[in-house]
Design a protein around this motif. Structure first.
Motif, PDB file in Angstrom:
ATOM      1  N   ALA A  92      -0.813   2.813   5.636  1.00  0.00           N
ATOM      2  CA  ALA A  92      -1.110   1.651   6.491  1.00  0.00           C
ATOM      3  C   ALA A  92      -2.472   1.045   6.175  1.00  0.00           C
ATOM      4  CB  ALA A  92      -1.004   2.016   7.970  1.00  0.00           C
ATOM      5  N   CYS A  93      -2.760   0.871   4.893  1.00  0.00           N
ATOM      6  CA  CYS A  93      -4.042   0.269   4.491  1.00  0.00           C
ATOM      7  C   CYS A  93      -4.059  -1.225   4.788  1.00  0.00           C
ATOM      8  CB  CYS A  93      -4.285   0.492   3.008  1.00  0.00           C
ATOM      9  SG  CYS A  93      -4.544   2.226   2.633  1.00  0.00           S
ATOM     10  N   LYS A  94      -2.881  -1.812   4.854  1.00  0.00           N
ATOM     11  CA  LYS A  94      -2.834  -3.253   5.128  1.00  0.00           C
ATOM     12  C   LYS A  94      -2.107  -3.495   6.437  1.00  0.00           C
ATOM     13  CE  LYS A  94      -3.586  -4.716   0.490  1.00  0.00           C
ATOM     14  NZ  LYS A  94      -3.005  -4.961  -0.815  1.00  0.00           N
ATOM     15  N   LYS A  95      -2.898  -3.896   7.422  1.00  0.00           N
ATOM     16  CA  LYS A  95      -2.329  -4.190   8.736  1.00  0.00           C
ATOM     17  C   LYS A  95      -2.899  -5.520   9.207  1.00  0.00           C
ATOM     18  CE  LYS A  95      -3.338  -0.126  10.774  1.00  0.00           C
ATOM     19  NZ  LYS A  95      -3.294   0.975  11.755  1.00  0.00           N
TER      20      LYS A  95
ATOM     21  N   ASN B 200       3.100  -3.402   1.841  1.00  0.00           N
ATOM     22  CA  ASN B 200       2.467  -2.127   2.161  1.00  0.00           C
ATOM     23  C   ASN B 200       3.418  -1.225   2.967  1.00  0.00           C
ATOM     24  OD1 ASN B 200       0.105  -0.697   4.221  1.00  0.00           O
ATOM     25  ND2 ASN B 200      -0.072  -0.497   2.023  1.00  0.00           N
TER      26      ASN B 200
ATOM     27  N   ASP C 204       4.714   2.317   1.560  1.00  0.00           N
ATOM     28  CA  ASP C 204       4.461   3.512   2.368  1.00  0.00           C
ATOM     29  C   ASP C 204       5.760   4.217   2.778  1.00  0.00           C
ATOM     30  OD1 ASP C 204       1.793   3.117   2.093  1.00  0.00           O
ATOM     31  OD2 ASP C 204       1.402   2.510   4.160  1.00  0.00           O
TER      32      ASP C 204
END
Lengths: 101, 397
Positions: free
Chosen positions: A7-10, B230, B234
């Protein structure tokens, strides 16, 4: 237990003007206040301000005269509709842009 | 401690052991006893959780989304049309990367009304961005619920734990309730990477424009496509985490070992049946009988449906001559969803066993072991099919 590599990009952001972009670019009609008709401008009193009260984007100032921030005004026309003295005219952006160019 | 209880109580016991902090659920058959049991636990002070009654499933998941955003461990459960009623929030929870756990007690979808079991409800949400785990018996229900919280919180992706309505939810079976201290060791308290705090207001998942754009400080923020990419990346990476968490669970509880697919007699099998849920255990009887007849049959119960474990599936099926996919769901106008997934997984490789599709048990239509035996036997002995359309079992035309 959360793994920091996930979840590095939220979509998390700091609140502030322009977080949804300069929404003024969506506008087709531009509201223009006629200070000769506008109640606070004409009477020099902190009165009326229906445009400020009803603006759903909070881009109208409660000042004499009221001003509109065109960077974020989407041109929804509610201010013009609510003005009791019809001091706000909706003008086509295309006409104004041509003139401004 | 071994107890004899229903599948719904197994799920509720798992949620209790996992120390869920916020529970919001709306009752719907056959999930109802699960939420009732949880409300009893909370009422009796056996769980330190907020049980929030809601007026709909949409609100149930919305409550969990809000709770999870503040860093609470949140749980909900539903079935069938209840799941469909919360669909907007289902997709939202995944896009927002919130580690919510939801039990889907599988039931057919109306119209016409049905309250009985099939898999159309959860299969309809396979593309929502959630992890989907399926349980085959009561022990797997309680174990999977506990694992689901650790998985969700590790990868910041919500997890559905799916199990068959009635066949598992309302039947009684003996199962082991794990020791609470061991569960605490396995599943520590939720430490979120981010938690919404009134002292630090934030915009969460506000409107994105088609392109990326600067934030209020002038730094470029990821746009819709980057955030969704992402999530996909993931989800693919989560496959390894499913295996890691299963290994950790096995070490502490001495159960597990098949995180993706649970095989039965598959090592030397020429023909392998693949399915989801309790049906795989029913098919074990069929496999035993076919083996007695001299047919090398096996059955594989898929535990992880999304993300789809292609590699494990291909490794399992590569040596088989034929694969028979039994499904309690259908992509209407096409084929069974699992059938198309399995064919797609096999397509790039050199091994191309024939793959057949059987649709059965919709709306709780009884699945007779004798019918399964006949169908599986014929599917094996007749070899590749000339047409690629699913066949129906138990259909009375």
């Amino acid at each position: 237990m959360s793994d920091a590599t996930f979840a590095c990009k939220k979509s998390h952001s700091e609140p502030g003007p322009g977080d949804a972009g300069k929404t003024g670019s969506w506008r087709v009609l531009r509201p223009i206040i006629n200070v000769n008709l506008c109640i606070p401008a004409k009477t020099n009193k902190m009165a009326c301000f229906n445009c400020w009260l009803y603006c759903p984007d909070g881009v109208v100032t409660r000042t004499i005269p009221p001003t509109i921030n065109y960077e974020y005004c989407k041109g929804c026309e509610i201010c013009a509709e609510e003005c009791p003295v019809a001091a706000i005219q909706m003008v086509e952006e295309t006409k104004l842009i041509k003139k401004e160019k | 401690m071994h107890i004899i209880e229903s599948g719904n109580v197994a799920a509720a016991s798992g949620v209790k052991l996992a120390r869920a902090q916020v529970i919001a659920a709306y009752p719907i058959t056959p999930q109802t006893p699960l939420t009732e049991k949880l409300s009893e636990f909370v009422d009796a002070g056996e769980m330190q959780a907020e049980y929030i009654p809601v007026e709909s499933e949409h609100s149930a998941l919305a409550v969990c989304i809000a709770a999870s955003s503040t860093g609470a461990r949140a749980f909900t459960a539903t079935s069938a049309n209840g799941l469909l009623y919360m669909v907007e929030q289902v997709h939202w929870a995944a896009g927002a990367r919130l580690p919510i756990v939801m039990c889907v007690v599988n039931r057919g979808i109306g119209a016409p009304w049905t309250v009985w079991n099939d898999h159309q409800d959860s299969i309809s949400q396979r593309d929502a961005g959630w992890i989907q785990l399926y349980a085959c018996d009561h022990q797997q229900i309680i174990d999977t619920v506990i694992q689901a919280f650790l998985l969700a919180e590790t990868v910041s992706i919500p997890v559905m734990v799916c199990y068959d309505g009635y066949l598992l939810s309302h039947t009684y079976m003996p199962f082991d309730v794990p020791d609470p201290d061991k569960v605490d060791e396995f599943l520590p308290a939720f430490k979120p990477a981010y938690a919404l705090d009134p002292k630090q207001p934030a915009n969460l998942n506000t409107v994105t424009l088609p392109d990326i754009r600067p934030d209020v400080r002038g730094n470029l923020a990821p746009g819709y496509m980057e955030i969704r990419h992402n999530l996909h990346v993931d989800l693919r990476r989560a496959i390894d985490k499913v295996a890691e968490i299963d290994a950790r669970f096995q070490k502490i509880f001495n159960r597990g070992g098949h995180p993706f697919i649970e095989p039965y007699c598959c090592e030397d099998a020429d023909f392998i049946a693949v399915c989801l849920g309790s049906l795989s255990y029913q098919l074990r009887d069929v496999v035993d009988e076919l083996r007695e007849e001299g047919l090398k049959a096996g059955v594989a119960g898929l535990r992880l449906y999304r993300p789809f474990p292609e590699q494990a599936m291909v490794e399992l099926l590569a040596k088989a001559k034929g694969v028979v996919v039994f499904e309690k769901a259908l992509s209407y106008g096409n084929q069974g969803a699992l059938f198309t997934d399995i064919k797609a997984a096999l397509y790039p490789g050199p091994a191309r066993p024939f793959v057949k599709n059987f649709i059965l048990g919709l709306g709780g239509r009884e699945i007779k072991t004798a019918d399964l035996l006949k169908t599986f036997r014929e599917a094996c002995t007749q070899g590749p099919a000339s047409i690629d359309t699913p066949q129906w079992i138990g259909l009375k035309l």
